[in-house]
Design an enzyme around this catalytic site. Structure first.
Site, PDB file in Angstrom:
ATOM      1  N   CYS A 113     -17.177 -31.500   8.277  1.00 63.07           N
ATOM      2  CA  CYS A 113     -17.853 -32.125   9.409  1.00 63.07           C
ATOM      3  C   CYS A 113     -16.851 -32.511  10.489  1.00 63.07           C
ATOM      4  O   CYS A 113     -15.672 -32.732  10.228  1.00 63.07           O
ATOM      5  CB  CYS A 113     -18.613 -33.362   8.922  1.00 63.07           C
ATOM      6  SG  CYS A 113     -19.654 -34.123  10.189  1.00 63.07           S
ATOM      7  N   ASP A 127     -16.816 -35.256  11.901  1.00 63.95           N
ATOM      8  CA  ASP A 127     -16.675 -36.707  11.831  1.00 63.95           C
ATOM      9  C   ASP A 127     -15.198 -37.105  11.883  1.00 63.95           C
ATOM     10  O   ASP A 127     -14.361 -36.546  11.159  1.00 63.95           O
ATOM     11  CB  ASP A 127     -17.318 -37.222  10.541  1.00 63.95           C
ATOM     12  CG  ASP A 127     -17.486 -38.730  10.549  1.00 63.95           C
ATOM     13  OD1 ASP A 127     -16.463 -39.424  10.492  1.00 63.95           O
ATOM     14  OD2 ASP A 127     -18.639 -39.199  10.585  1.00 63.95           O
ATOM     15  N   ARG A 167     -13.656 -39.541  10.763  1.00 63.57           N
ATOM     16  CA  ARG A 167     -13.112 -40.203   9.582  1.00 63.57           C
ATOM     17  C   ARG A 167     -12.674 -39.219   8.503  1.00 63.57           C
ATOM     18  O   ARG A 167     -12.062 -39.635   7.510  1.00 63.57           O
ATOM     19  CB  ARG A 167     -14.165 -41.155   9.008  1.00 63.57           C
ATOM     20  CG  ARG A 167     -14.567 -42.270   9.965  1.00 63.57           C
ATOM     21  CD  ARG A 167     -15.833 -42.959   9.526  1.00 63.57           C
ATOM     22  NE  ARG A 167     -16.992 -42.074   9.597  1.00 63.57           N
ATOM     23  CZ  ARG A 167     -18.231 -42.429   9.266  1.00 63.57           C
ATOM     24  NH1 ARG A 167     -18.461 -43.665   8.837  1.00 63.57           N
ATOM     25  NH2 ARG A 167     -19.225 -41.567   9.360  1.00 63.57           N
ATOM     26  N   HIS A 187     -19.706 -35.550   3.550  1.00 64.28           N
ATOM     27  CA  HIS A 187     -19.222 -36.926   3.423  1.00 64.28           C
ATOM     28  C   HIS A 187     -20.396 -37.891   3.467  1.00 64.28           C
ATOM     29  O   HIS A 187     -21.514 -37.543   3.889  1.00 64.28           O
ATOM     30  CB  HIS A 187     -18.236 -37.248   4.549  1.00 64.28           C
ATOM     31  CG  HIS A 187     -18.850 -37.251   5.912  1.00 64.28           C
ATOM     32  ND1 HIS A 187     -19.337 -38.391   6.522  1.00 64.28           N
ATOM     33  CD2 HIS A 187     -19.090 -36.236   6.788  1.00 64.28           C
ATOM     34  CE1 HIS A 187     -19.823 -38.080   7.713  1.00 64.28           C
ATOM     35  NE2 HIS A 187     -19.682 -36.776   7.899  1.00 64.28           N
ATOM     36  N   CYS A 198     -23.376 -39.258   6.765  1.00 68.03           N
ATOM     37  CA  CYS A 198     -23.268 -38.230   7.799  1.00 68.03           C
ATOM     38  C   CYS A 198     -24.388 -38.409   8.835  1.00 68.03           C
ATOM     39  O   CYS A 198     -25.581 -38.451   8.496  1.00 68.03           O
ATOM     40  CB  CYS A 198     -23.352 -36.842   7.169  1.00 68.03           C
ATOM     41  SG  CYS A 198     -23.222 -35.495   8.363  1.00 68.03           S
TER      42      CYS A 198
END
Length: 751
Positions: A570, A572, A574, A631, A634
């Site tokens: 992803c 993302d 993080r 993760h 999401c």
């Protein structure tokens, strides 16, 4: 076996024979010019070219390097001829070859590369200046003086008393050399030195210019075996070693440089040094100049398409045939044209590219000192001066200590000490530490790779005094614990680490680092004050701290990437793939998008970016594993659970999330209508499984998986606990073993 022999013969005829002819055309004029600059019989240059091609080419360790008389040795030869005579100079060449042969047998070739390239480049540049100044007098119709300074002093008078036809022949030669690179490629197939000499010779003959002709017969005195030099034997031994080392270093550096220009077998440096030694022994015995690997001829050989050592050998044969059958034609070349060729070569030896390289490594002083000393005092003195300065600079770098101080946001003073802490750095360390005000809380980072007892005593005494006056000192050692071990009375490890760990805590977010990349105040074009962004400051911090540590790794990776995994995850912020997989540069071929989605084959809306990455990774890079990593929490999966409500104002995101409908369907099938607090993370795991299934919709991927050549792996990163879980696929394959039943089953790692 017959086919192999026939193939090698065809390869030689196709590549090496044409290349040898090109090198031959380059070698003849250069060999004559170097003999002229060396004050030796002109025939000696052709002898050295023949021996360098045949003997060094056959016995050397490089497949494409071409050896012959080298301009860099001309100053040494001039001095030897004037001091001992030509026959004794030949004996010195023979003995130097014996020294090279012994060094090659003793496997000492790598040791020769310890000489700084700045010294070699500075020496060659100085030789070029000396040659150009000396031969410029010949071009102007005069005679060269005994030294470069004398040539420079006499030059104005020589310019005032120019000789018409002789100067015109020289200027014509230089003009052709200068303009040749701008002509069409087909014309440039003829080497520039040959074209320039031909132009000067033909023009001088056609207009009956009054020029000085080359007399090869008078220069080639009757052969006689070399004789031992007469004089102080210490000086004779020094001359032998000087010729051996200079010719050897030039050959080995040329060998290394040529290795970077072709894709064939890498050179054996010890064998190359042995071959050079035998070639110099033969050249000296036959009355030739010292032999060394020559970058101009070697580069021409590679560019012309040479594949094997046959090209170098054949070029020597062509020079021999020319000297025996067509030596009379050399008499047509004006001496001034040959001198002009040497002037042009001398100017080119002052290579701006070399200056830029040594400037990048802080070695300009070595280059300049070597160059100036060679010009003013002599070649041996200049080389020794350059080596001495290079050693001093290396010692200075090894003992240089930097102390950086910066005020932190928490009111503490951050001090970073970098380098090797020895007694030589104690004065600077003491001076910087004394500027710290009493009572100041200090964070002291030791970014060092060595600390001797004097440096430890200085640092420890300062710390005790500073704490006694009310201050605090928090010492953090970023590499080996030199200070801690010394303070505890233990014996520190003596060896340095070859690749120390990264000195910053790079895995922390910018705002959580104790010493993150700062925000600098800068002026914009309009004069207003702006604050440098964290990303730019971080890049600056990377260049200052991390780049020097990882540069060796990226230097190896620069030629080619060979990742073993395709990692789809992803976007993302993080998720840090290299952190959660403990991987490094070159390991992962990474694709990131919203929701770590893999569009099914033929699905709408089309997205070729993910498909292109899959095709390239599996069919070009040959990865062995494709990993899909989801993760917790999401946002893309939350958008699916809300039936697109959360993506209502983002039309692009709504269209993209259509590729997650199969994941949502699989989730509904397993969970039914029950929505609980953990439903989002369950969907995130189901989505990983579904994307593994989507990968199988591509025929090439499915075929490789079924054949056991490709493994599909699912991972789930729980952000809150920083744990990575293995997610099993929906169906087992030959290359994937099920680790448990159910969606939540699977192996996990964590602290």
């Amino acid at each position: 076996m017959f086919r192999d022999t026939q193939g090698r013969l065809l390869n030689t005829l196709r590549h090496d024979v044409p290349a040898s002819l090109v090198v031959f055309l380059v070698a003849v004029p250069l060999s004559l010019g170097i003999a002229l600059a060396s004050g030796a019989p002109l025939a000696s240059g052709l002898i050295a070219a023949v021996v360098g091609g045949v003997v060094a080419g056959a016995l050397g360790g490089s497949a494409v390097q071409v050896s012959g008389p080298a301009a860099g040795l001309s100053l040494v030869v001039v001095d030897l001829v004037q001091t001992y005579g030509w026959r004794a100079t030949c004996m010195i060449t023979l003995l130097a070859g014996a020294v090279q042969l012994a060094l090659g047998v003793l496997k000492a070739a790598r040791a020769a590369l310890v000489v700084s390239p700045a010294v070699i480049h500075g020496m060659l540049a100085a030789v070029g200046v000396v040659i150009a100044l000396a031969q410029l007098h010949v071009v102007l119709g005069g005679s060269p003086q005994k030294s470069a300074v004398a040539n420079l002093i006499e030059l104005p008078g020589q310019l005032a008393d120019v000789h018409g036809h002789k100067v015109m022949a020289g200027l014509l030669t230089i003009g052709v050399l200068a303009l040749w690179t701008r002509l069409p490629r087909r014309i440039r197939a003829v080497p520039a030195p040959l074209a320039a000499l031909l132009a000067a010779a033909v023009t001088a003959w056609a207009f009956d210019w009054n020029v000085t002709r080359i007399d090869l017969s008078s220069s080639g005195v009757q052969w006689a075996f070399p004789v031992l030099p007469q004089g102080d034997w210490h000086l004779v031994v020094a001359a032998v070693l000087l010729v051996a080392l200079l010719a050897g270093c030039e050959s080995l550096l040329c060998c290394v440089a040529v290795d970077g220009k072709h894709q064939g077998r890498r050179a054996d440096l010890d064998q190359e040094l042995t071959g050079q030694g035998v070639a110099n022994m033969v050249s000296g015995a036959l009355g030739g100049l010292p032999v060394a690997g020559v970058i101009v001829r070697s580069t021409a050989n590679v560019v012309a398409g040479a594949r094997t050592r046959c090209s170098a050998i054949l070029h020597g044969v062509w020079v021999l045939v020319f000297a025996l059958g067509f030596g009379w034609s050399i008499a047509l070349i004006p001496m001034e044209a040959l001198a002009a060729l040497l002037v042009f070569i001398g100017v080119q030896m002052v290579n701006l590219g070399h200056i830029r390289k040594v400037h990048g490594h802080g070695e300009v002083p070595v280059y300049v000192v070597t160059m100036v000393t060679v010009i003013l005092l002599g070649l041996a003195e200049g080389v020794l001066a350059g080596i001495g300065l290079a050693v001093l600079l290396a010692l200075r770098r090894l003992t240089w200590v930097t102390v950086l101080k910066r005020d932190g946001r928490d009111g503490r003073l951050h001090v970073t000490v970098s380098g090797s802490l020895t007694f030589l750095g104690v004065p600077r360390l003491t001076r910087e530490l004394r500027t710290i005000a009493a009572g100041t809380p200090v964070d002291l980072d030791l970014n060092i790779d060595f600390m001797d007892n004097a440096a430890f005593d200085t640092l420890h005494s300062w710390r005790l005094d500073h704490e006694r006056t009310g201050g605090t000192v928090d010492i953090d050692e970023l590499h080996d614990e030199w200070y801690a071990l010394a303070a505890s009375g233990a014996r520190p490890r003596p060896a340095k680490k070859s690749l120390p760990v990264e000195p910053d805590r790079w895995w922390l977010p910018w705002d959580q680092r104790r010493r993150g990349p700062g925000r600098r105040t800068v002026l914009s074009n309009g004069g207003s004050v702006q604050v440098e962004c964290q990303l730019t400051a971080g890049a600056r911090e990377y260049h200052r701290r991390t780049a020097p540590l990882v540069r060796p790794i990226f230097t190896e990776l620069a030629r080619k990437q060979q990742p073993s995994h395709l990692f789809i995850t992803c976007a993302d912020s993080r998720i840090v793939p290299s952190l959660i997989t403990a991987s490094g540069p070159g390991d992962l071929f990474t694709v990131r998008n919203i929701g770590n989605l893999v569009p099914r084959r033929g699905a709408e809306p089309r997205d070729d970016s993910v498909v292109a990455a899959i095709e390239y990774a599996t069919q070009v890079l040959g990865v062995r594993t494709i990993t899909v990593c989801g993760h917790s929490g999401c946002g893309a999966m939350a958008g699916l659970l809300s039936a697109g409500v959360r993506a209502g104002s983002l039309p692009g995101l709504r269209r993209w999330l259509r590729h997650g409908h199969h994941s949502l369907a699989a989730f509904i099938e397993t969970e039914g209508d029950r929505l609980h607090s953990g439903a989002l993370d369950v969907l995130c795991r189901v989505n990983v499984q579904q994307q593994l299934e989507n990968l199988r919709t591509y025929r090439k991927v499915d075929e490789q998986v079924r054949a056991g050549k490709l493994e599909l792996v699912g991972l789930f990163f729980d952000i809150a606990t920083a744990r990575v879980h293995l997610v099993p696929p929906l169906r087992a394959t030959p290359s994937v073993k099920m680790s448990g039943g159910g969606v939540l089953a699977g192996e996990e790692w964590g602290a």
